[in-house]
Design an enzyme around this catalytic site. Structure first.
Site, PDB file in Angstrom:
ATOM      1  CG  ASP A  90      37.902  24.676 -34.971  1.00  8.54           C
ATOM      2  OD1 ASP A  90      38.794  25.442 -35.859  1.00  8.54           O
ATOM      3  OD2 ASP A  90      37.499  25.153 -33.742  1.00  8.54           O
ATOM      4  CG  ASP A 123      32.666  28.591 -23.467  1.00 15.39           C
ATOM      5  OD1 ASP A 123      33.887  28.551 -23.777  1.00 15.39           O
ATOM      6  OD2 ASP A 123      31.744  28.188 -24.056  1.00 15.39           O
ATOM      7  CG  HIS A 156      35.210  27.357 -26.701  1.00 14.39           C
ATOM      8  ND1 HIS A 156      34.408  28.482 -26.431  1.00 14.39           N
ATOM      9  CD2 HIS A 156      36.152  27.555 -27.597  1.00 14.39           C
ATOM     10  CE1 HIS A 156      34.788  29.222 -27.441  1.00 14.39           C
ATOM     11  NE2 HIS A 156      35.667  28.956 -28.148  1.00 14.39           N
ATOM     12  CD  GLU A 216      30.958  26.211 -27.248  1.00  9.22           C
ATOM     13  OE1 GLU A 216      31.402  26.612 -26.023  1.00  9.22           O
ATOM     14  OE2 GLU A 216      31.133  27.074 -28.164  1.00  9.22           O
TER      15      GLU A 216
END
Ligand code: F6R
Length: 241
Positions: A67, A136, A138, A143
């Site tokens: 990314d 979380d 990800h 996400e």
């Protein structure tokens, strides 16, 4: 799914580096998918050490990173391009023309993502994808709630990610609001996936992701379905499983 228990961060980094160097030794012209973040820094340091000792050679390796922030030029100190050079590429012999990171400086999101998917396709797909995991669940910038079937795409960063990243910039306004990320589909198509995780703050999500239901609400949970997924964690991260 294979789970490898490491004593501590150093041991986790060494074990992960071992798996990566085995991949490079078995297939010198392999394609490595790489990640930024704090967790893999020790893995890169270990690989640099073995490279310096002559134990591993990256001269034929191609790398594709997960990314990049949209809107940051490559030479910005917070770009992932910059991070990867500082923490790895500047210290080993990966050839510059075989280093690929999504082009954050291209404002045309559709084009930037399409081109990145074409690059991954043209190099023959990813042999080994290295991943960290967010608290979380990800992976990359995928996400919770992200569709599993996406290739590289543009994401809006969540408020919590913007807040977490604020410390690296002069002001909150400077924090990029979007990023280009490989999608879950791209990650799942890698022939081998290696996740590194350390610290007590990752224990809950590791349990949820790999011993709970497979759901887009926990993006990493899809890795339960990957035919060659290895998780290397330290004692703290694996303390609940
Ligand atoms: C990195 C990335 C992220 C990180 C994740 C964990 O390229 O895409 O998904 O892997 O945020 O970050 P750390 O390792 O800092 O806990």
């Amino acid at each position: 799914m294979k789970i490898i228990r490491a004593k501590d961060y150093k041991d986790m980094s060494r074990k992960a580096a071992n798996i990566i160097s085995a991949q490079v030794i078995m297939k010198p012209n392999c394609v490595l998918g790489l990640a930024t973040g704090g967790t893999p820094v020790g893995t890169y340091a270990q690989l640099i050490d073995w490279y310096n000792k002559g134990d591993v050679d990256f001269s034929e390796v191609t790398t594709v990173n997960l990314d990049e922030y949209r809107g940051l030029p490559r030479d910005h100190e917070q770009s992932y391009w910059y991070f990867m050079h500082k923490n790895f590429f500047d210290s080993v012999n990966v050839q510059p023309d075989r280093i690929f990171v999504p082009d954050g400086s291209n404002p045309n999101a559709e084009e930037a993502c399409r081109e990145y998917d074409a690059i991954i396709r043209n190099v023959g797909g990813i042999d080994l994808q290295l991943l960290g995991i967010g608290e979380d669940g990800h992976i990359g910038f995928n996400e919770p709630g992200e569709a599993f079937e996406l290739g590289t795409h543009c994401v809006d960063l969540t408020e919590s990610t913007i807040n977490a990243n604020q410390r690296f910039f002069n002001s909150r306004d400077e924090v990029p609001r979007q990023a280009y990320t490989m999608g879950i589909k791209t990650i799942m198509q890698a022939r081998k996936v290696l996740m590194v995780a350390n610290g007590a703050n990752k224990a809950e999500i590791i349990k949820k992701a790999f011993f709970g239901p497979v759901t887009p609400e926990v993006p990493a949970s899809i890795l339960q379905m990957h035919p060659d997924f290895i998780l290397v964690g330290d004692q703290e991260a694996l303390s609940l499983i």
